[in-house]
Design an enzyme around this catalytic site. Structure first.
Site, PDB file in Angstrom:
ATOM      1  N   CYS A 112      -8.152  -1.447   8.334  1.00 50.86           N
ATOM      2  CA  CYS A 112      -6.802  -1.522   7.756  1.00 50.86           C
ATOM      3  C   CYS A 112      -6.270  -0.129   7.441  1.00 50.86           C
ATOM      4  O   CYS A 112      -5.156   0.230   7.839  1.00 50.86           O
ATOM      5  CB  CYS A 112      -6.824  -2.373   6.487  1.00 50.86           C
ATOM      6  SG  CYS A 112      -7.030  -4.138   6.777  1.00 50.86           S
ATOM      7  N   ARG A 132     -17.945  -0.443   5.356  1.00 53.43           N
ATOM      8  CA  ARG A 132     -18.992  -1.176   4.624  1.00 53.43           C
ATOM      9  C   ARG A 132     -19.700  -2.170   5.528  1.00 53.43           C
ATOM     10  O   ARG A 132     -20.890  -2.452   5.358  1.00 53.43           O
ATOM     11  CB  ARG A 132     -18.370  -1.893   3.422  1.00 53.43           C
ATOM     12  CG  ARG A 132     -19.355  -2.666   2.553  1.00 53.43           C
ATOM     13  CD  ARG A 132     -18.637  -3.357   1.410  1.00 53.43           C
ATOM     14  NE  ARG A 132     -17.630  -4.289   1.876  1.00 53.43           N
ATOM     15  CZ  ARG A 132     -17.897  -5.556   2.267  1.00 53.43           C
ATOM     16  NH1 ARG A 132     -19.156  -6.001   2.267  1.00 53.43           N
ATOM     17  NH2 ARG A 132     -16.921  -6.348   2.647  1.00 53.43           N
ATOM     18  N   GLU A 159       0.813  -1.207   0.000  1.00 50.56           N
ATOM     19  CA  GLU A 159       0.000   0.000   0.000  1.00 50.56           C
ATOM     20  C   GLU A 159       0.849   1.261   0.000  1.00 50.56           C
ATOM     21  O   GLU A 159       1.789   1.398   0.778  1.00 50.56           O
ATOM     22  CB  GLU A 159      -0.939   0.009   1.213  1.00 50.56           C
ATOM     23  CG  GLU A 159      -1.933  -1.144   1.244  1.00 50.56           C
ATOM     24  CD  GLU A 159      -2.921  -1.132   0.088  1.00 50.56           C
ATOM     25  OE1 GLU A 159      -3.000  -0.105  -0.630  1.00 50.56           O
ATOM     26  OE2 GLU A 159      -3.621  -2.150  -0.096  1.00 50.56           O
ATOM     27  N   HIS A 192      -1.499  -5.429   2.270  1.00 51.44           N
ATOM     28  CA  HIS A 192      -2.679  -6.289   2.246  1.00 51.44           C
ATOM     29  C   HIS A 192      -2.304  -7.659   1.677  1.00 51.44           C
ATOM     30  O   HIS A 192      -1.565  -7.745   0.687  1.00 51.44           O
ATOM     31  CB  HIS A 192      -3.786  -5.688   1.369  1.00 51.44           C
ATOM     32  CG  HIS A 192      -4.749  -4.832   2.123  1.00 51.44           C
ATOM     33  ND1 HIS A 192      -4.922  -3.482   1.885  1.00 51.44           N
ATOM     34  CD2 HIS A 192      -5.613  -5.141   3.135  1.00 51.44           C
ATOM     35  CE1 HIS A 192      -5.841  -3.005   2.695  1.00 51.44           C
ATOM     36  NE2 HIS A 192      -6.282  -3.992   3.450  1.00 51.44           N
TER      37      HIS A 192
END
Length: 210
Positions: free
Chosen positions: A147, A89, A79, A170
């Site tokens: 995260c 979500r 990342e 990730h």
């Protein structure tokens, strides 16, 4: 000293490969005589950054790599950027689902990883060419769940400490019995060792059009 973190299971799952990879990578580093520790972070907005800060205080690491699960991806995602935004979500493990909030009110809009991401891509290519099951890519979105929150909190903590490097990776979904966990752990360990050095980043494009 290298600090690796992974998350506890979340979303009703019984396993999180990020935790397994973090702990196995720490073992591999120790076997190489590199000081390393691994720890589990709670998948809880109200607890994860505080726990990460406790670990940084305790171990005073030179390199911190936090790992998380991106179940819809098939590569090790290095990342690049953490954003000051949370938009969950699904609920976290405490049942909280913050929407359109800042990680740190009034904080910087974003932070960049200080890990050698392009160097890591190059270092992983020989292993991939030799048959490793690890694919790697640079990602420009760490999402908006815990995260990204942890990634942002880490980079905020390390901002102003150029002697320490940190970032977020990730990992794809892997079953607990999947032998590729070993390959992914070795890749993370290699990236951590690379981050201990001071080699300049190679110059080549790893961008995307969309």
């Amino acid at each position: 000293m290298i600090l690796l973190t992974g998350f506890e299971p979340f979303g009703g799952a019984a396993f999180n490969p990020s935790r397994a990879i973090a702990f196995r990578a720490a073992e591999m580093l120790t076997e190489r005589s590199v000081r390393a520790r691994a720890a589990e972070l709670p998948c809880v907005f109200a607890l994860a950054p505080a726990r990460l800060n406790e670990l940084v205080d305790e171990h005073e690491p030179d390199v911190v790599i936090s790992l998380g699960l991106a179940a819809g991806r098939d590569a090790l995602s290095l990342e690049k950027v953490a954003i000051n935004h949370v938009d969950a979500r699904i609920p976290d493990n405490a049942g909280e689902q913050p929407i359109d909030r800042q990680v740190l009110p009034g904080g910087a809009n974003a932070y960049f990883s200080t890990l050698p991401l392009k160097g890591a891509l190059l270092s992983l290519r020989p292993a991939t060419d030799a048959g490793s099951k690890v694919r790697a890519e640079i990602s420009y979105s760490a999402g908006t769940f815990v995260c990204n929150q942890v990634f942002y909190a880490l980079m905020h903590r390390l901002d102003g400490y150029p002697e320490a490097r940190g970032g977020f990776i990730h990992v794809p979904w892997l079953e607990a019995s999947d032998p590729r966990i070993e390959d992914h752990a070795r890749a993370v360990a290699d990236i951590a060792v690379l981050a201990l050095g001071a080699e300049p980043e190679p110059v080549f494009s790893a961008g995307r059009e969309s």
